[in-house]
Motif scaffolding. Structure first.
Motif, PDB file in Angstrom:
ATOM      1  N   THR B  72      55.395  47.301  82.435  1.00 52.12           N
ATOM      2  CA  THR B  72      55.795  47.216  81.022  1.00 52.12           C
ATOM      3  C   THR B  72      54.694  46.653  80.125  1.00 52.12           C
ATOM      4  O   THR B  72      54.778  46.775  78.906  1.00 52.12           O
ATOM      5  N   HIS B  76      54.326  47.505  76.061  1.00 53.61           N
ATOM      6  CA  HIS B  76      54.385  46.526  74.965  1.00 53.61           C
ATOM      7  C   HIS B  76      53.100  46.538  74.146  1.00 53.61           C
ATOM      8  O   HIS B  76      53.136  46.585  72.916  1.00 53.61           O
ATOM      9  N   THR B  80      52.712  48.005  70.135  1.00 54.10           N
ATOM     10  CA  THR B  80      52.207  47.093  69.100  1.00 54.10           C
ATOM     11  C   THR B  80      50.919  47.649  68.484  1.00 54.10           C
ATOM     12  O   THR B  80      50.756  47.670  67.262  1.00 54.10           O
ATOM     13  N   GLU B 215      57.891  42.815  64.252  1.00 51.29           N
ATOM     14  CA  GLU B 215      58.532  42.862  65.575  1.00 51.29           C
ATOM     15  C   GLU B 215      59.535  41.735  65.758  1.00 51.29           C
ATOM     16  O   GLU B 215      60.497  41.869  66.520  1.00 51.29           O
ATOM     17  N   GLN B 221      60.617  46.380  71.969  1.00 45.37           N
ATOM     18  CA  GLN B 221      59.341  46.485  72.666  1.00 45.37           C
ATOM     19  C   GLN B 221      58.243  45.926  71.781  1.00 45.37           C
ATOM     20  O   GLN B 221      58.394  45.892  70.553  1.00 45.37           O
ATOM     21  N   LEU B 226      58.167  40.390  72.960  1.00 45.67           N
ATOM     22  CA  LEU B 226      57.952  39.550  74.152  1.00 45.67           C
ATOM     23  C   LEU B 226      58.028  38.080  73.793  1.00 45.67           C
ATOM     24  O   LEU B 226      58.624  37.269  74.506  1.00 45.67           O
ATOM     25  N   SER B 242      51.907  35.946  75.251  1.00 42.57           N
ATOM     26  CA  SER B 242      51.898  36.873  74.115  1.00 42.57           C
ATOM     27  C   SER B 242      50.866  36.444  73.078  1.00 42.57           C
ATOM     28  O   SER B 242      50.143  37.275  72.519  1.00 42.57           O
TER      29      SER B 242
END
Lengths: 241, 277
Positions: B72, B76, B80, B215, B221, B226, B242
């Motif tokens: 994943t 992600h 972004t 986000e 996502q 995150l 992150s």
């Protein structure tokens, strides 16, 4: 033929830069405009270039009034004014954007050689000496093959050796192309070395005081007594102002 | 004379050594991050800060490794990055057209600039409710918000810089009878490239700022998701992971932009170039 007919120029704020200027310049003639600062010689040149409009009177090129810049008239500024992001080559071809690519290329290459900058075709202006930069500027103006070349104190920022070299160079180019040239200068020797006629201007307001015909033989010898005598005469005319 | 010869000898080897020295100088940029990493490691190892506030670097690394393993991580990062680049591209496009227009034309400046300045005064996050209402909670509202963020630095730099282009160069263009469009293309835009690139880099930085806001306002996502996920599920390591990923991606995209635009600016004869040689 370039005819300046009763040209006045007033600036907002009440300054009269030029008053009643009359002058006719023949084809292929080199005329120098001399005068102390504030006599309006640069303003007159800018009006001839179409960069400024006269407040009264008109400038005519072969009978047609000049209202704005046109390709038949080239201008060499006091500073080289090269585009710093373009190579020397691209700067010389800068004004040729509306011509076919092969014409652009041909003229640019010929002028690069003609002004002795072929070794610097890909150099940037920041890499050139003052004299080389001004030669590139001269080439850029000539690339359009103008009938009239206006020069606004083009060599005044250069050292004495480079200046004489460029004056000689300008004369060579003139021998070849026979363009009409109007040269603004405050260097009397420069005026005498290059021009067939010298227009003496006086300030406040700018007027033509006298027009001298220089019939010294060419190439002109700066140390000759006649040359120095004329220079003294001109200096006297300027100091009267 | 002797001194001149000495100086010549002194400069020759150093000129030859310039390449490796440049490379070693670039490494200096790593000094501070590595020092911080070491301080972080020591702080957690000696238990100076509670682990639920500041987890050890190894734990953060494990979070990233887990994301990588289940595949994943790139989803992600990818979404972004897509949001940032799309928003940045749209914002930049609008800013370039409007900036060139208001920079060139006094009439356009009088007409448009006050409104644009007023819109700039609206706190950017204040757009969120409206964009969600108009564009929904999916990609359109996010990309629009990012575009708004990227718009202003590019617009302001370009519009201002065009007004400051050397009149003498513009006059050369006039002397050759350039049309307004030719003048913009051949004199005004090239002359403003340095300021434009500064605007682009500022716009890209703001795009990264705004993607977090976008986000956080609802996504399933992305790096911002995150981060929010880490907060909700009480995983500080994920939050820090992150953050570091944001820093790395932001820095990498800025570097890519700087590298891409460097050829446009090679002509600049300025202090930065002098420092390099």
């Amino acid at each position: 033929m370039l005819a300046i007919d009763d040209v006045h120029k007033h600036f907002p704020g009440g300054v009269t830069a030029l008053q009643g200027i009359d002058l006719t310049v023949g084809e292929g003639e080199i005329v120098a405009l001399v005068g102390t600062s504030g006599c309006g010689k640069s303003t007159l040149l800018r009006i001839l270039a179409g960069l400024e409009q006269p407040s009264r009177g008109a400038v005519r090129l072969d009978g047609a009034t000049i209202t704005g810049p046109e390709p038949r008239i080239g201008f060499v500024f006091q500073e080289p004014r090269l585009m710093p992001w373009l190579t020397v080559e691209a700067n010389i071809g800068f004004g040729l954007h509306d011509l076919p690519a092969e014409v652009q290329h041909g003229r640019t290459q010929r002028l690069l050689h003609r002004v002795g900058l072929h070794g610097f075709a890909k150099a940037l202006p920041s890499e050139l000496s003052g004299g080389m930069a001004q030669r590139a500027a001269l080439a850029r103006a000539l690339a359009r093959e103008p009938e009239i070349l206006l020069l606004d104190e083009p060599f005044s920022a250069l050292d004495a050796f480079t200046r004489e070299d460029l004056q000689r160079h300008l004369l060579e180019l003139w021998e070849e192309w026979r363009f009409t040239a109007l040269l603004v200068t405050h260097d009397l020797e420069e005026a005498l070395a290059l021009a067939q006629r010298v227009v003496v201007m006086r300030p406040h307001p700018g007027t033509i005081h006298d027009v001298l015909t220089i019939d010294l033989p060419t190439p002109r010898i700066r140390t000759a007594p006649e040359f120095q005598a004329l220079k003294a005469t001109m200096a006297a005319k300027l100091k009267l102002a | 004379m002797v001194m001149a010869v000495d100086r010549l000898r002194l400069t020759l080897p150093s000129a030859r050594a310039r390449q490796p020295r440049q490379a070693s100088l670039a490494l200096w940029g790593w000094a501070l991050p590595l020092a911080l990493l070491a301080a972080w490691e020591l702080t957690t190892r000696f238990g100076l800060v509670a682990p639920h506030l500041l987890p050890a670097p190894a734990l953060v690394w494990r979070e990233v490794a887990d994301l990588w393993r289940d595949g994943t991580l790139f989803e992600h990062l990818g979404i972004t990055l897509w949001r940032v680049l799309t928003g940045f591209a749209l914002g930049t496009l609008a800013a370039t057209v409007l900036g060139a227009l208001t920079g060139y034309s006094t009439a356009a400046h009088r007409l448009l600039d006050p409104t644009i300045q007023a819109i700039k005064a609206v706190p950017s996050l204040a757009w969120v409710p409206l964009f969600i209402l108009w564009l929904g909670i999916f990609e359109a509202s996010k990309v629009t918000l990012i575009a708004v963020g990227a718009f202003f630095p590019v617009y302001l730099n370009l519009s201002t810089a065009i007004g400051q282009v050397d009149r003498k160069l513009v006059e050369v263009g006039r002397m050759y009878g350039f049309s307004p469009l030719t003048l913009v293309r051949r004199v005004l835009l090239p002359a403003t490239l340095p300021a434009y690139v500064t605007g682009l880099r500022g716009g890209l930085a703001l795009a990264w700022m705004f993607v977090v806001a976008a986000e956080l306002m609802g996504a399933s996502q992305g790096l911002g998701f995150l981060m929010l996920d880490g907060q909700m599920t009480g995983r500080p390591a994920l939050i820090i992971a992150s953050l570091i990923l944001f820093a790395l991606m932001g820095k990498a995209s800025d570097l890519a932009l700087a590298r891409t635009t460097a050829p446009w600016l090679r002509w600049q004869d300025d202090f930065a170039r002098m420092r390099k040689t």
